[in-house]
Scaffold this motif. Structure first.
Motif, PDB file in Angstrom:
ATOM      1  N   SER A 194       0.843  -1.194   0.000  1.00  0.00           N
ATOM      2  CA  SER A 194       0.000   0.000   0.000  1.00  0.00           C
ATOM      3  C   SER A 194       0.880   1.247   0.000  1.00  0.00           C
ATOM      4  O   SER A 194       2.079   1.171   0.229  1.00  0.00           O
ATOM      5  N   VAL A 195       0.230   2.364  -0.254  1.00  0.00           N
ATOM      6  CA  VAL A 195       0.945   3.634  -0.219  1.00  0.00           C
ATOM      7  C   VAL A 195       1.263   3.920   1.241  1.00  0.00           C
ATOM      8  O   VAL A 195       0.380   4.035   2.072  1.00  0.00           O
ATOM      9  N   GLY A 196       2.546   4.016   1.547  1.00  0.00           N
ATOM     10  CA  GLY A 196       2.980   4.154   2.932  1.00  0.00           C
ATOM     11  C   GLY A 196       2.925   5.568   3.446  1.00  0.00           C
ATOM     12  O   GLY A 196       2.648   6.521   2.706  1.00  0.00           O
ATOM     13  N   PRO A 197       3.198   5.727   4.737  1.00  0.00           N
ATOM     14  CA  PRO A 197       3.145   7.034   5.386  1.00  0.00           C
ATOM     15  C   PRO A 197       4.075   8.077   4.758  1.00  0.00           C
ATOM     16  O   PRO A 197       3.728   9.244   4.687  1.00  0.00           O
ATOM     17  N   LEU A 198       5.259   7.646   4.292  1.00  0.00           N
ATOM     18  CA  LEU A 198       6.187   8.580   3.665  1.00  0.00           C
ATOM     19  C   LEU A 198       5.561   9.209   2.425  1.00  0.00           C
ATOM     20  O   LEU A 198       5.626  10.423   2.217  1.00  0.00           O
ATOM     21  N   LEU A 199       4.930   8.383   1.608  1.00  0.00           N
ATOM     22  CA  LEU A 199       4.316   8.869   0.378  1.00  0.00           C
ATOM     23  C   LEU A 199       3.081   9.728   0.670  1.00  0.00           C
ATOM     24  O   LEU A 199       2.894  10.778   0.055  1.00  0.00           O
ATOM     25  N   VAL A 200       2.260   9.300   1.598  1.00  0.00           N
ATOM     26  CA  VAL A 200       1.090  10.095   1.979  1.00  0.00           C
ATOM     27  C   VAL A 200       1.549  11.455   2.504  1.00  0.00           C
ATOM     28  O   VAL A 200       0.976  12.491   2.172  1.00  0.00           O
ATOM     29  N   GLY A 201       2.625  11.462   3.294  1.00  0.00           N
ATOM     30  CA  GLY A 201       3.178  12.715   3.799  1.00  0.00           C
ATOM     31  C   GLY A 201       3.657  13.617   2.680  1.00  0.00           C
ATOM     32  O   GLY A 201       3.435  14.827   2.705  1.00  0.00           O
ATOM     33  N   ALA A 202       4.317  13.022   1.682  1.00  0.00           N
ATOM     34  CA  ALA A 202       4.806  13.823   0.546  1.00  0.00           C
ATOM     35  C   ALA A 202       3.644  14.429  -0.233  1.00  0.00           C
ATOM     36  O   ALA A 202       3.720  15.569  -0.681  1.00  0.00           O
ATOM     37  N   ILE A 203       2.567  13.667  -0.388  1.00  0.00           N
ATOM     38  CA  ILE A 203       1.384  14.198  -1.074  1.00  0.00           C
ATOM     39  C   ILE A 203       0.818  15.376  -0.288  1.00  0.00           C
ATOM     40  O   ILE A 203       0.552  16.443  -0.838  1.00  0.00           O
ATOM     41  N   LYS A 204       0.667  15.192   1.015  1.00  0.00           N
ATOM     42  CA  LYS A 204       0.098  16.243   1.873  1.00  0.00           C
ATOM     43  C   LYS A 204       1.000  17.468   1.960  1.00  0.00           C
ATOM     44  O   LYS A 204       0.514  18.582   2.159  1.00  0.00           O
ATOM     45  N   GLN A 205       2.325  17.273   1.827  1.00  0.00           N
ATOM     46  CA  GLN A 205       3.267  18.384   1.953  1.00  0.00           C
ATOM     47  C   GLN A 205       3.584  19.040   0.618  1.00  0.00           C
ATOM     48  O   GLN A 205       4.523  19.822   0.522  1.00  0.00           O
ATOM     49  N   SER A 206       2.787  18.744  -0.394  1.00  0.00           N
ATOM     50  CA  SER A 206       2.971  19.356  -1.710  1.00  0.00           C
ATOM     51  C   SER A 206       1.872  20.371  -1.957  1.00  0.00           C
ATOM     52  O   SER A 206       0.725  20.174  -1.562  1.00  0.00           O
ATOM     53  N   ARG A 207       2.248  21.463  -2.596  1.00  0.00           N
ATOM     54  CA  ARG A 207       1.262  22.511  -2.885  1.00  0.00           C
ATOM     55  C   ARG A 207       0.313  22.112  -4.000  1.00  0.00           C
ATOM     56  O   ARG A 207      -0.841  22.505  -3.995  1.00  0.00           O
ATOM     57  N   VAL A 208       0.823  21.353  -4.966  1.00  0.00           N
ATOM     58  CA  VAL A 208       0.057  20.959  -6.144  1.00  0.00           C
ATOM     59  C   VAL A 208       0.387  19.509  -6.463  1.00  0.00           C
ATOM     60  O   VAL A 208       1.529  19.087  -6.285  1.00  0.00           O
ATOM     61  N   ALA A 209      -0.603  18.771  -6.936  1.00  0.00           N
ATOM     62  CA  ALA A 209      -0.357  17.415  -7.421  1.00  0.00           C
ATOM     63  C   ALA A 209      -0.566  17.405  -8.933  1.00  0.00           C
ATOM     64  O   ALA A 209      -1.564  17.938  -9.434  1.00  0.00           O
ATOM     65  N   ILE A 210       0.394  16.833  -9.647  1.00  0.00           N
ATOM     66  CA  ILE A 210       0.265  16.638 -11.093  1.00  0.00           C
ATOM     67  C   ILE A 210       0.158  15.137 -11.322  1.00  0.00           C
ATOM     68  O   ILE A 210       1.021  14.377 -10.882  1.00  0.00           O
ATOM     69  N   VAL A 211      -0.916  14.734 -11.996  1.00  0.00           N
ATOM     70  CA  VAL A 211      -1.150  13.323 -12.279  1.00  0.00           C
ATOM     71  C   VAL A 211      -0.958  13.102 -13.774  1.00  0.00           C
ATOM     72  O   VAL A 211      -1.717  13.636 -14.587  1.00  0.00           O
ATOM     73  N   LEU A 212       0.099  12.360 -14.125  1.00  0.00           N
ATOM     74  CA  LEU A 212       0.381  12.042 -15.527  1.00  0.00           C
ATOM     75  C   LEU A 212      -0.344  10.741 -15.861  1.00  0.00           C
ATOM     76  O   LEU A 212       0.159   9.649 -15.605  1.00  0.00           O
ATOM     77  N   LEU A 213      -1.554  10.866 -16.399  1.00  0.00           N
ATOM     78  CA  LEU A 213      -2.365   9.700 -16.728  1.00  0.00           C
ATOM     79  C   LEU A 213      -1.962   9.164 -18.093  1.00  0.00           C
ATOM     80  O   LEU A 213      -1.999   9.887 -19.082  1.00  0.00           O
ATOM     81  N   SER A 214      -1.561   7.903 -18.123  1.00  0.00           N
ATOM     82  CA  SER A 214      -1.090   7.268 -19.350  1.00  0.00           C
ATOM     83  C   SER A 214      -1.808   5.933 -19.518  1.00  0.00           C
ATOM     84  O   SER A 214      -2.553   5.493 -18.627  1.00  0.00           O
TER      85      SER A 214
END
Length: 159
Positions: free
Chosen positions: A57-77
């Motif tokens: 699963s998506v771990g705490p480090l990754l969830v933290g990085a998402i939360k600590q980012s101003r913007v999320a860019i999703v490259l859908l392919s």
């Protein structure tokens, strides 16, 4: 995109300007390097999970990085949904959009936004394969995240 990253209305506790979500096999060797180079040339700090170990699963480090980012860019392919990791990441990104009003910018790279929204075509086939042994709860969270992200005005690089 730059105005979103520098917006003063966003959290000043952000560690990253941008969180990039992508399926490496689709974009790593070409498109992603251009995106990263463009961000870096503007002084934009991006979190990219290049070297993280994949787990269940998506771990705490990754969830933290998402939360600590101003913007999320999703490259859908085309193969974005072949990775349960990417789909779990997307669910977390959309939670941050709902809970913290974090801006999300979808980029549709060689995939039709309608196929993403409705999980149809080749995109849908790949999604169905990933869903094969998942619970209804997980599948529904992924579907909703895909529908929601595809409903956001973004950039279409299908051609």
């Amino acid at each position: 995109m730059l105005s979103m990253a520098s917006s003063s209305s966003l959290s000043c506790n952000s560690k990253y300007d941008v969180f990039l979500s992508f399926r490496g096999e689709d974009v790593r060797k070409g498109f992603l390097s251009h995106v990263r180079k463009g961000l870096e040339s503007e002084g934009i700090i991006a979190f990219v999970d290049d070297n993280m170990e994949r787990g269940e699963s998506v771990g705490p480090l990754l969830v933290g990085a998402i939360k600590q980012s101003r913007v999320a860019i999703v490259l859908l392919s085309s193969n974005y949904t072949s990775s349960s990791w990417c789909l779990d990441e997307l669910v977390e990104i959309m939670k941050c959009r709902d809970e913290y009003k974090q801006p999300v910018l979808p980029i549709f790279y060689k995939v039709d936004p309608s196929d993403v929204r409705k999980q149809k075509g080749d995109f849908g086939k790949v999604f169905d394969e990933t869903c094969a042994r998942k619970t209804e709860e997980v599948k529904e969270a992924w579907r909703k995240a895909l529908e929601d992200v595809a409903g956001i005005a973004g950039y279409d690089f299908s051609n």
